[in-house]
Motif scaffolding. Structure first.
Motif, PDB file in Angstrom:
ATOM      1  N   THR A 139       0.679  -1.292  -0.046  1.00 37.81           N
ATOM      2  CA  THR A 139       0.063   0.044  -0.174  1.00 37.81           C
ATOM      3  C   THR A 139       0.768   1.188   0.042  1.00 37.81           C
ATOM      4  O   THR A 139       0.695   2.109  -0.759  1.00 37.81           O
ATOM      5  CB  THR A 139      -0.941  -0.008   1.354  1.00 37.81           C
ATOM      6  N   PRO A 140       2.075   1.362   0.911  1.00 39.18           N
ATOM      7  CA  PRO A 140       2.654   2.604   0.784  1.00 39.18           C
ATOM      8  C   PRO A 140       3.436   2.691  -0.628  1.00 39.18           C
ATOM      9  O   PRO A 140       3.633   4.154  -0.892  1.00 39.18           O
ATOM     10  CB  PRO A 140       3.827   2.427   1.688  1.00 39.18           C
ATOM     11  N   VAL A 141       3.783   1.911  -1.297  1.00 42.90           N
ATOM     12  CA  VAL A 141       4.380   1.804  -2.516  1.00 42.90           C
ATOM     13  C   VAL A 141       3.605   1.958  -3.678  1.00 42.90           C
ATOM     14  O   VAL A 141       3.736   3.007  -4.560  1.00 42.90           O
ATOM     15  CB  VAL A 141       5.227   0.733  -2.839  1.00 42.90           C
ATOM     16  N   PHE A 142       2.514   1.227  -3.976  1.00 47.50           N
ATOM     17  CA  PHE A 142       1.245   1.364  -4.765  1.00 47.50           C
ATOM     18  C   PHE A 142       0.403   1.799  -4.899  1.00 47.50           C
ATOM     19  O   PHE A 142      -0.643   1.944  -5.747  1.00 47.50           O
ATOM     20  CB  PHE A 142       1.565   0.043  -5.599  1.00 47.50           C
ATOM     21  N   GLY A 143       0.019   2.432  -3.613  1.00 47.68           N
ATOM     22  CA  GLY A 143      -1.533   2.783  -2.952  1.00 47.68           C
ATOM     23  C   GLY A 143      -1.796   4.064  -3.696  1.00 47.68           C
ATOM     24  O   GLY A 143      -2.691   4.276  -4.088  1.00 47.68           O
ATOM     25  N   ASP A 144      -0.749   5.018  -3.964  1.00 45.83           N
ATOM     26  CA  ASP A 144      -1.021   6.411  -4.442  1.00 45.83           C
ATOM     27  C   ASP A 144      -1.114   6.352  -5.736  1.00 45.83           C
ATOM     28  O   ASP A 144      -0.013   6.402  -6.483  1.00 45.83           O
ATOM     29  CB  ASP A 144       0.125   7.382  -3.634  1.00 45.83           C
ATOM     30  N   LEU A 145      -2.289   6.445  -6.401  1.00 43.88           N
ATOM     31  CA  LEU A 145      -2.488   6.573  -7.899  1.00 43.88           C
ATOM     32  C   LEU A 145      -2.051   7.905  -8.484  1.00 43.88           C
ATOM     33  O   LEU A 145      -2.264   8.130  -9.799  1.00 43.88           O
ATOM     34  CB  LEU A 145      -4.093   6.144  -8.250  1.00 43.88           C
ATOM     35  N   ARG A 146      -2.060   8.921  -7.434  1.00 48.66           N
ATOM     36  CA  ARG A 146      -1.600  10.384  -8.229  1.00 48.66           C
ATOM     37  C   ARG A 146      -0.050  10.388  -8.404  1.00 48.66           C
ATOM     38  O   ARG A 146       0.487  11.370  -9.271  1.00 48.66           O
ATOM     39  CB  ARG A 146      -1.813  11.331  -7.124  1.00 48.66           C
ATOM     40  N   ALA A 147       0.783   9.293  -8.167  1.00 53.68           N
ATOM     41  CA  ALA A 147       2.065   9.574  -8.367  1.00 53.68           C
ATOM     42  C   ALA A 147       2.255   8.853  -9.753  1.00 53.68           C
ATOM     43  O   ALA A 147       1.435   8.269 -10.577  1.00 53.68           O
ATOM     44  CB  ALA A 147       2.805   8.471  -7.430  1.00 53.68           C
ATOM     45  N   MET A 148       3.434   8.644 -10.215  1.00 52.01           N
ATOM     46  CA  MET A 148       3.683   7.964 -11.540  1.00 52.01           C
ATOM     47  C   MET A 148       3.575   6.550 -11.477  1.00 52.01           C
ATOM     48  O   MET A 148       3.753   6.079 -10.429  1.00 52.01           O
ATOM     49  CB  MET A 148       5.258   8.278 -11.980  1.00 52.01           C
ATOM     50  N   PRO A 149       3.094   5.944 -12.439  1.00 50.93           N
ATOM     51  CA  PRO A 149       2.984   4.484 -12.537  1.00 50.93           C
ATOM     52  C   PRO A 149       4.398   3.805 -12.543  1.00 50.93           C
ATOM     53  O   PRO A 149       5.387   4.306 -12.906  1.00 50.93           O
ATOM     54  CB  PRO A 149       2.317   4.091 -13.844  1.00 50.93           C
ATOM     55  N   LYS A 150       4.287   2.741 -11.689  1.00 53.18           N
ATOM     56  CA  LYS A 150       5.539   1.914 -11.456  1.00 53.18           C
ATOM     57  C   LYS A 150       5.576   0.526 -12.139  1.00 53.18           C
ATOM     58  O   LYS A 150       4.397   0.036 -12.451  1.00 53.18           O
ATOM     59  CB  LYS A 150       5.785   1.749 -10.007  1.00 53.18           C
ATOM     60  N   SER A 151       6.585   0.078 -12.423  1.00 46.53           N
ATOM     61  CA  SER A 151       6.969  -1.513 -13.091  1.00 46.53           C
ATOM     62  C   SER A 151       7.226  -2.332 -11.781  1.00 46.53           C
ATOM     63  O   SER A 151       8.054  -1.983 -10.953  1.00 46.53           O
ATOM     64  CB  SER A 151       7.677  -1.541 -14.169  1.00 46.53           C
ATOM     65  N   TYR A 152       6.635  -3.377 -11.901  1.00 46.13           N
ATOM     66  CA  TYR A 152       7.118  -4.487 -10.590  1.00 46.13           C
ATOM     67  C   TYR A 152       7.287  -5.735 -11.183  1.00 46.13           C
ATOM     68  O   TYR A 152       6.893  -6.213 -12.410  1.00 46.13           O
ATOM     69  CB  TYR A 152       6.044  -4.359  -9.445  1.00 46.13           C
ATOM     70  N   ALA A 153       7.809  -6.678 -10.551  1.00 44.38           N
ATOM     71  CA  ALA A 153       7.928  -8.189 -10.677  1.00 44.38           C
ATOM     72  C   ALA A 153       7.800  -8.845  -9.476  1.00 44.38           C
ATOM     73  O   ALA A 153       7.928  -8.311  -8.234  1.00 44.38           O
ATOM     74  CB  ALA A 153       9.277  -8.234 -11.225  1.00 44.38           C
ATOM     75  N   ILE A 154       7.491 -10.138  -9.268  1.00 45.27           N
ATOM     76  CA  ILE A 154       7.246 -10.890  -8.256  1.00 45.27           C
ATOM     77  C   ILE A 154       8.352 -12.135  -8.421  1.00 45.27           C
ATOM     78  O   ILE A 154       8.575 -12.789  -9.343  1.00 45.27           O
ATOM     79  CB  ILE A 154       6.137 -11.489  -8.261  1.00 45.27           C
ATOM     80  N   HIS A 155       9.029 -12.183  -7.203  1.00 41.74           N
ATOM     81  CA  HIS A 155      10.206 -13.159  -7.010  1.00 41.74           C
ATOM     82  C   HIS A 155       9.719 -14.296  -6.046  1.00 41.74           C
ATOM     83  O   HIS A 155       9.614 -13.923  -4.842  1.00 41.74           O
ATOM     84  CB  HIS A 155      11.563 -12.647  -6.635  1.00 41.74           C
ATOM     85  N   PHE A 156       9.097 -15.344  -6.563  1.00 42.26           N
ATOM     86  CA  PHE A 156       8.659 -16.192  -5.611  1.00 42.26           C
ATOM     87  C   PHE A 156       9.464 -17.644  -5.680  1.00 42.26           C
ATOM     88  O   PHE A 156       9.840 -18.103  -6.812  1.00 42.26           O
ATOM     89  CB  PHE A 156       7.258 -16.914  -6.073  1.00 42.26           C
ATOM     90  N   LYS A 157       9.830 -18.130  -4.448  1.00 41.25           N
ATOM     91  CA  LYS A 157      10.582 -19.346  -4.485  1.00 41.25           C
ATOM     92  C   LYS A 157      10.188 -20.193  -3.189  1.00 41.25           C
ATOM     93  O   LYS A 157      10.023 -19.691  -2.225  1.00 41.25           O
ATOM     94  CB  LYS A 157      12.039 -19.105  -4.323  1.00 41.25           C
TER      95      LYS A 157
END
Length: 358
Positions: A160-178
Motif C-alpha cells: 500500500t505505501p508503494v503502489f497505493g497512491d495513484l496520483r504518483a507516476m505508474p511503477k513497474s514491478y515483478a514478483i520473485h517467488f521461491k
C-alpha cells in the motif's frame, strides 16, 4: 541426555533443542542468508553486521554526555553497558534448508533493506571481500507462517505505501517467488494476492527491468516477505558479485573424437576385403571387358598363347551388352592349350624330303 528445558550435551558443549520439528518465525525482520557452510558464514556475518551497525548506529555508551562529576559519568557508562549486554542486535535462526539461515534483527533502529544496501555499496566501492562463505543476503521485512491469508495480509501492509497512491507516476514491478520444502501455497496464489493489492491497470509488470521487486520466499514452515527497489542494481543481493569475488564460469569444450581401436580396425579389415572382391567379380556395364585380357589374366598361362579367331574377332565395345551375356562369352572362350616341349622342337627332315628332285 536431554533435560527438561530442552538442553543436551554433545562433546562437552551445551546445545538448545527447538520445540517440535519446526517452528515458524512470526513478525521478524532481518536477512535471509544463503551460504556454502552455515556455521562459518554465521561467524563472519556476526562480525560484519556488528562492524557496520556500530558505524551507522553508535552505541549508547559512546554518546553519554560529559559530567562534571567523574563518579556520575562512570555510573552512567556502567548502566549503559549493562543495558546493551542484555540485548543482542542479531540472532540466528534455522532456515529449514542446508546452507540457509535467517539472521533476525533485535534492534528496532536497523532497517533491513537500507542496512543491506549500505553494506553492499561499501563492498562494491572498496572491492575488499569481507566474507568467504556467504553467497547472498536478502533483506526481509516480514515473516509469517505458510498461510495464504497471513501472506496476503502482510503483502497489503507492504504494498500500500508503494503502489497505493495513484496520483504518483505508474511503477513497474515483478514478483520473485521461491518455495523450499513446502508446497502448501502455490505460486499462482501468491500472484493473485499481489494482484489484488496493486492496480494492474495503472501499474505494469516488467520482468526485464522492474523498478520494484516483491520477494516471497517459503522455506519449510516460514514465509519471508520483502518489497524492495534496485533489485538488479545490487545484483539480486549477491555478496560475491558486489565485492568482485564471484568465480567465473568456464564453458566446457567438447571432447575430441577418439579414433577407432586396433581391434575394431582388425575386425573391419576382412569385411572391407570381401566387399572389394565382390565388387571386382562383377564387371560394370560401362567398362568393356575383352576376351584376350581375361585370358591373359589367368594364373595358369606362363607364355603367350594363341587365341581363337572367334575370340579375337569379338567386338571390343560391349557397352550395350548385358553383364550376363559378357559372363557367357567368357565361359565359352576356349581354355589356353599348353604346348609340350616335344611339340615345340622342329621335326627332323625325312629321307623322302631330302631326296626330292630339284
Amino acid at each position: 541426555m536431554a533435560s527438561a528445558k530442552g538442553n543436551y550435551r554433545k562433546g562437552g558443549k551445551k546445545h538448545w533443542l527447538e520445540p517440535g520439528k519446526s517452528v515458524p518465525l512470526h513478525n521478524m525482520r532481518g536477512v535471509l542468508v544463503s551460504s556454502d557452510r552455515a556455521d562459518f558464514s554465521k561467524k563472519e556475518l556476526y562480525n560484519l553486521f556488528n562492524e557496520y551497525a556500530d558505524k551507522m548506529f553508535p552505541k549508547a555508551s559512546e554518546s553519554i554526555p560529559e559530567s562534571d562529576s567523574i563518579a556520575d559519568s562512570l555510573d552512567a557508562e556502567i548502566a549503559a553497558l549493562k543495558a546493551e549486554s542484555k540485548v543482542h542486535r542479531f540472532q540466528r535462526h534455522d532456515g529449514g534448508c542446508k546452507g540457509l539461515y535467517f539472521m533476525a534483527f533485535q534492534d528496532e533502529k536497523i532497517e533491513p533493506v537500507s542496512f543491506v544496501k549500505h553494506i553492499l555499496t561499501d563492498l562494491h566501492q572498496t572491492q575488499q571481500p569481507k566474507t568467504r562463505y556467504t553467497h547472498r543476503m536478502v533483506p526481509i521485512q516480514r515473516t509469517c507462517a505458510v498461510n495464504i491469508k497471513e501472506i496476503e495480509q502482510h503483502l497489503k501492509e507492504l504494498l500500500t505505501p508503494v503502489f497505493g497512491d495513484l496520483r504518483a507516476m505508474p511503477k513497474s514491478y515483478a514478483i520473485h517467488f521461491k518455495a523450499r520444502n513446502n508446497d502448501t501455497v502455490l505460486k499462482q496464489e501468491v500472484y493473485d494476492a499481489v494482484g489484488d493489492n496493486i492496480n494492474r491497470s495503472f501499474h505494469r509488470v516488467s520482468l526485464s527491468n522492474p523498478e520494484w521487486v516483491i520477494i516471497v520466499e517459503i522455506s519449510k514452515k516460514t514465509c519471508f516477505i520483502c518489497v524492495t527497489d534496485e533489485y538488479e542494481r545490487y545484483q539480486r543481493f549477491n555478496v560475491r558479485k558486489m565485492s568482485g569475488t564471484e568465480p567465473e564460469r568456464t564453458v566446457k569444450q567438447p571432447k575430441p573424437r577418439v579414433a577407432a581401436s586396433s581391434s575394431e580396425s582388425v575386425a573391419a579389415a576382412p569385411a572391407a576385403v570381401a566387399a572389394s572382391d565382390d565388387a571386382s567379380a562383377v564387371p560394370s556395364a560401362s567398362e568393356p571387358t575383352s576376351a584376350p585380357a581375361a585370358a591373359a589374366s589367368s594364373p595358369d598361362t606362363d607364355a603367350a598363347t594363341p587365341t581363337s579367331d572367334a575370340t579375337a574377332s569379338a567386338p571390343t565395345d560391349d557397352t550395350d551388352a548385358a553383364p550376363d551375356a559378357k559372363r557367357r562369352k567368357l565361359d565359352e572362350a576356349p581354355a589356353p592349350v599348353q604346348q609340350s616341349a616335344a611339340a615345340a622342337e622342329p621335326e627332323p627332315m625325312t629321307e623322302a624330303t631330302s631326296s626330292a628332285p630339284g
